[in-house]
Motif scaffolding. Structure first.
Motif, PDB file in Angstrom:
ATOM      1  N   ARG A   1       0.833  -1.216   0.000  1.00 57.61           N
ATOM      2  CA  ARG A   1       0.000   0.000   0.000  1.00 57.61           C
ATOM      3  C   ARG A   1       0.858   1.253   0.000  1.00 57.61           C
ATOM      4  N   ALA A   2       1.906   1.266   0.815  1.00 58.14           N
ATOM      5  CA  ALA A   2       2.730   2.466   0.957  1.00 58.14           C
ATOM      6  C   ALA A   2       3.557   2.751  -0.297  1.00 58.14           C
ATOM      7  N   THR A   3       4.001   1.696  -0.958  1.00 62.13           N
ATOM      8  CA  THR A   3       4.881   1.880  -2.120  1.00 62.13           C
ATOM      9  C   THR A   3       4.137   1.901  -3.446  1.00 62.13           C
ATOM     10  N   GLY A   4       2.888   1.387  -3.454  1.00 57.37           N
ATOM     11  CA  GLY A   4       2.149   1.309  -4.708  1.00 57.37           C
ATOM     12  C   GLY A   4       2.553   0.119  -5.557  1.00 57.37           C
ATOM     13  N   LEU A   5       3.301  -0.810  -4.971  1.00 59.93           N
ATOM     14  CA  LEU A   5       3.732  -2.008  -5.684  1.00 59.93           C
ATOM     15  C   LEU A   5       2.797  -3.173  -5.357  1.00 59.93           C
ATOM     16  N   THR A   6       2.779  -4.181  -6.210  1.00 58.24           N
ATOM     17  CA  THR A   6       1.971  -5.357  -5.925  1.00 58.24           C
ATOM     18  C   THR A   6       2.638  -6.191  -4.838  1.00 58.24           C
ATOM     19  N   ARG A   7       1.853  -7.043  -4.183  1.00 57.28           N
ATOM     20  CA  ARG A   7       2.401  -7.922  -3.160  1.00 57.28           C
ATOM     21  C   ARG A   7       3.451  -8.851  -3.758  1.00 57.28           C
ATOM     22  N   GLN A   8       3.217  -9.294  -5.007  1.00 61.36           N
ATOM     23  CA  GLN A   8       4.181 -10.184  -5.657  1.00 61.36           C
ATOM     24  C   GLN A   8       5.521  -9.477  -5.860  1.00 61.36           C
ATOM     25  N   THR A   9       5.447  -8.208  -6.267  1.00 56.55           N
ATOM     26  CA  THR A   9       6.683  -7.445  -6.462  1.00 56.55           C
ATOM     27  C   THR A   9       7.396  -7.218  -5.136  1.00 56.55           C
ATOM     28  N   VAL A  10       6.622  -6.901  -4.117  1.00 54.78           N
ATOM     29  CA  VAL A  10       7.203  -6.686  -2.788  1.00 54.78           C
ATOM     30  C   VAL A  10       7.914  -7.949  -2.313  1.00 54.78           C
ATOM     31  N   GLN A  11       7.261  -9.110  -2.495  1.00 55.63           N
ATOM     32  CA  GLN A  11       7.863 -10.375  -2.070  1.00 55.63           C
ATOM     33  C   GLN A  11       9.148 -10.648  -2.830  1.00 55.63           C
ATOM     34  N   ARG A  12       9.123 -10.413  -4.147  1.00 58.18           N
ATOM     35  CA  ARG A  12      10.310 -10.672  -4.976  1.00 58.18           C
ATOM     36  C   ARG A  12      11.466  -9.776  -4.572  1.00 58.18           C
ATOM     37  N   LEU A  13      11.204  -8.496  -4.366  1.00 59.00           N
ATOM     38  CA  LEU A  13      12.268  -7.570  -3.996  1.00 59.00           C
ATOM     39  C   LEU A  13      12.775  -7.854  -2.586  1.00 59.00           C
ATOM     40  N   ARG A  14      11.855  -8.202  -1.690  1.00 59.75           N
ATOM     41  CA  ARG A  14      12.235  -8.484  -0.303  1.00 59.75           C
ATOM     42  C   ARG A  14      13.172  -9.677  -0.213  1.00 59.75           C
ATOM     43  N   ASN A  15      12.994 -10.633  -1.128  1.00 65.50           N
ATOM     44  CA  ASN A  15      13.825 -11.832  -1.095  1.00 65.50           C
ATOM     45  C   ASN A  15      15.248 -11.578  -1.553  1.00 65.50           C
ATOM     46  N   ASP A  16      15.473 -10.485  -2.294  1.00 63.20           N
ATOM     47  CA  ASP A  16      16.818 -10.239  -2.816  1.00 63.20           C
ATOM     48  C   ASP A  16      17.020  -8.752  -3.091  1.00 63.20           C
ATOM     49  N   PHE A  17      17.287  -8.000  -2.023  1.00 67.51           N
ATOM     50  CA  PHE A  17      17.518  -6.563  -2.168  1.00 67.51           C
ATOM     51  C   PHE A  17      18.764  -6.288  -3.013  1.00 67.51           C
ATOM     52  N   THR A  18      19.743  -7.160  -2.920  1.00 68.80           N
ATOM     53  CA  THR A  18      20.984  -6.959  -3.666  1.00 68.80           C
ATOM     54  C   THR A  18      20.719  -6.954  -5.168  1.00 68.80           C
ATOM     55  N   ALA A  19      19.911  -7.900  -5.637  1.00 66.18           N
ATOM     56  CA  ALA A  19      19.575  -7.964  -7.062  1.00 66.18           C
ATOM     57  C   ALA A  19      18.753  -6.757  -7.485  1.00 66.18           C
ATOM     58  N   ALA A  20      17.860  -6.303  -6.599  1.00 66.81           N
ATOM     59  CA  ALA A  20      17.042  -5.126  -6.913  1.00 66.81           C
ATOM     60  C   ALA A  20      17.917  -3.884  -7.078  1.00 66.81           C
ATOM     61  N   GLU A  21      18.890  -3.731  -6.174  1.00 64.82           N
ATOM     62  CA  GLU A  21      19.818  -2.613  -6.270  1.00 64.82           C
ATOM     63  C   GLU A  21      20.612  -2.671  -7.569  1.00 64.82           C
ATOM     64  N   ALA A  22      21.066  -3.864  -7.922  1.00 60.96           N
ATOM     65  CA  ALA A  22      21.855  -4.028  -9.144  1.00 60.96           C
ATOM     66  C   ALA A  22      21.027  -3.683 -10.383  1.00 60.96           C
ATOM     67  N   LEU A  23      19.745  -4.064 -10.383  1.00 61.65           N
ATOM     68  CA  LEU A  23      18.879  -3.758 -11.518  1.00 61.65           C
ATOM     69  C   LEU A  23      18.688  -2.255 -11.672  1.00 61.65           C
ATOM     70  N   LEU A  24      18.481  -1.563 -10.562  1.00 62.26           N
ATOM     71  CA  LEU A  24      18.355  -0.098 -10.634  1.00 62.26           C
ATOM     72  C   LEU A  24      19.636   0.549 -11.140  1.00 62.26           C
ATOM     73  N   GLU A  25      20.774   0.040 -10.691  1.00 62.99           N
ATOM     74  CA  GLU A  25      22.061   0.588 -11.128  1.00 62.99           C
ATOM     75  C   GLU A  25      22.236   0.468 -12.635  1.00 62.99           C
ATOM     76  N   ARG A  26      21.749  -0.616 -13.195  1.00 64.17           N
ATOM     77  CA  ARG A  26      21.898  -0.825 -14.637  1.00 64.17           C
ATOM     78  C   ARG A  26      21.085   0.165 -15.448  1.00 64.17           C
ATOM     79  N   TRP A  27      20.042   0.748 -14.813  1.00 67.07           N
ATOM     80  CA  TRP A  27      19.175   1.679 -15.533  1.00 67.07           C
ATOM     81  C   TRP A  27      19.391   3.126 -15.128  1.00 67.07           C
ATOM     82  N   VAL A  28      20.512   3.386 -14.432  1.00 66.47           N
ATOM     83  CA  VAL A  28      20.836   4.773 -14.060  1.00 66.47           C
ATOM     84  C   VAL A  28      21.178   5.571 -15.319  1.00 66.47           C
TER      85      VAL A  28
END
Length: 219
Positions: free
Chosen positions: A192-219
């Protein structure tokens, strides 16, 4: 469990930290039990960096400080589970030893005990703590540097392929999510706070390192 001074039942608590989907909490418990530890309770943090997040800032890390009492034994697979920051690891071990907690590692079977009063034994113990903490940070920095070099090489060879699919989240959402996870918020509240789906929240929560790396690639 055994009785110590007062009425406290001393316990053996395993602290486990996993930062990727490839790591499993149960494996760390099995390793500890195979090494001869009788684990009374497991405290575990998921998807948390040991380099950038201090133990006292992790949701279960904070609970660990509340749980441990004089006479308890804290078991970790290795000191890098406590963290990969030199100052944080050395400060944490000293704080627990002052409480009368004994810290033991599964790998190398090290014991850090604050009960000794012999100055030579104290010097050897403190030197070992410093060495192990420094090694954990050095390994983290070497891994990060290797990853950075690999990223740069991939960008040069195949820039479009390297970036992959554009992320469905932004830096602000990921930062808010990380903060809420650290506070122990549930997935529904985070969604609710982020506007993301529960599935997305679960996926990102399981691997913050990969999420950070993905954002870095799109800087």
């Amino acid at each position: 469990m055994t009785l110590t001074g007062g009425c406290h039942m001393s316990r053996t608590i395993l602290y486990a930290r996993v930062s990727t989907l490839d790591q499993v909490i149960e494996h760390q418990r099995q390793q500890a039990e195979a090494a001869g530890f009788n684990i009374d309770e497991v405290v575990a943090d998921h998807g948390v960096s040991g380099t950038t997040t201090l133990l006292s800032e992790r949701s279960e890390g904070r609970r660990l400080f509340d749980l441990l009492r004089h006479g308890d034994v804290l078991v970790v697979r290795w000191v890098d589970r406590l963290g990969r920051n030199y100052d944080d690891v050395t400060d944490t071990i000293r704080r627990f030893m002052k409480r009368g907690v004994v810290i033991k590692t599964v790998i190398n079977k090290l014991t850090f005990d604050g009960a000794t009063t012999d100055p030579m034994q104290q010097a050897v113990r403190d030197a070992m703590i410093a060495f192990m903490a420094a090694t954990a940070q050095a390994q983290a920095e070497a891994t990060k540097e290797a990853q950075r070099a690999g990223i740069m090489a991939a960008r040069t060879r195949e820039p479009s392929k390297y970036r992959g699919r554009k992320p469905s989240f932004n830096r602000q959402q990921l930062t808010l999510m990380r903060d809420m996870v650290a506070r122990g918020e549930g997935m529904s509240a985070i969604a609710r706070a982020t506007g993301l789906t529960r599935q997305t929240v679960q996926r990102l929560r399981n691997d913050f390192t990969a999420a950070e790396a993905l954002l870095e690639r799109w800087v």
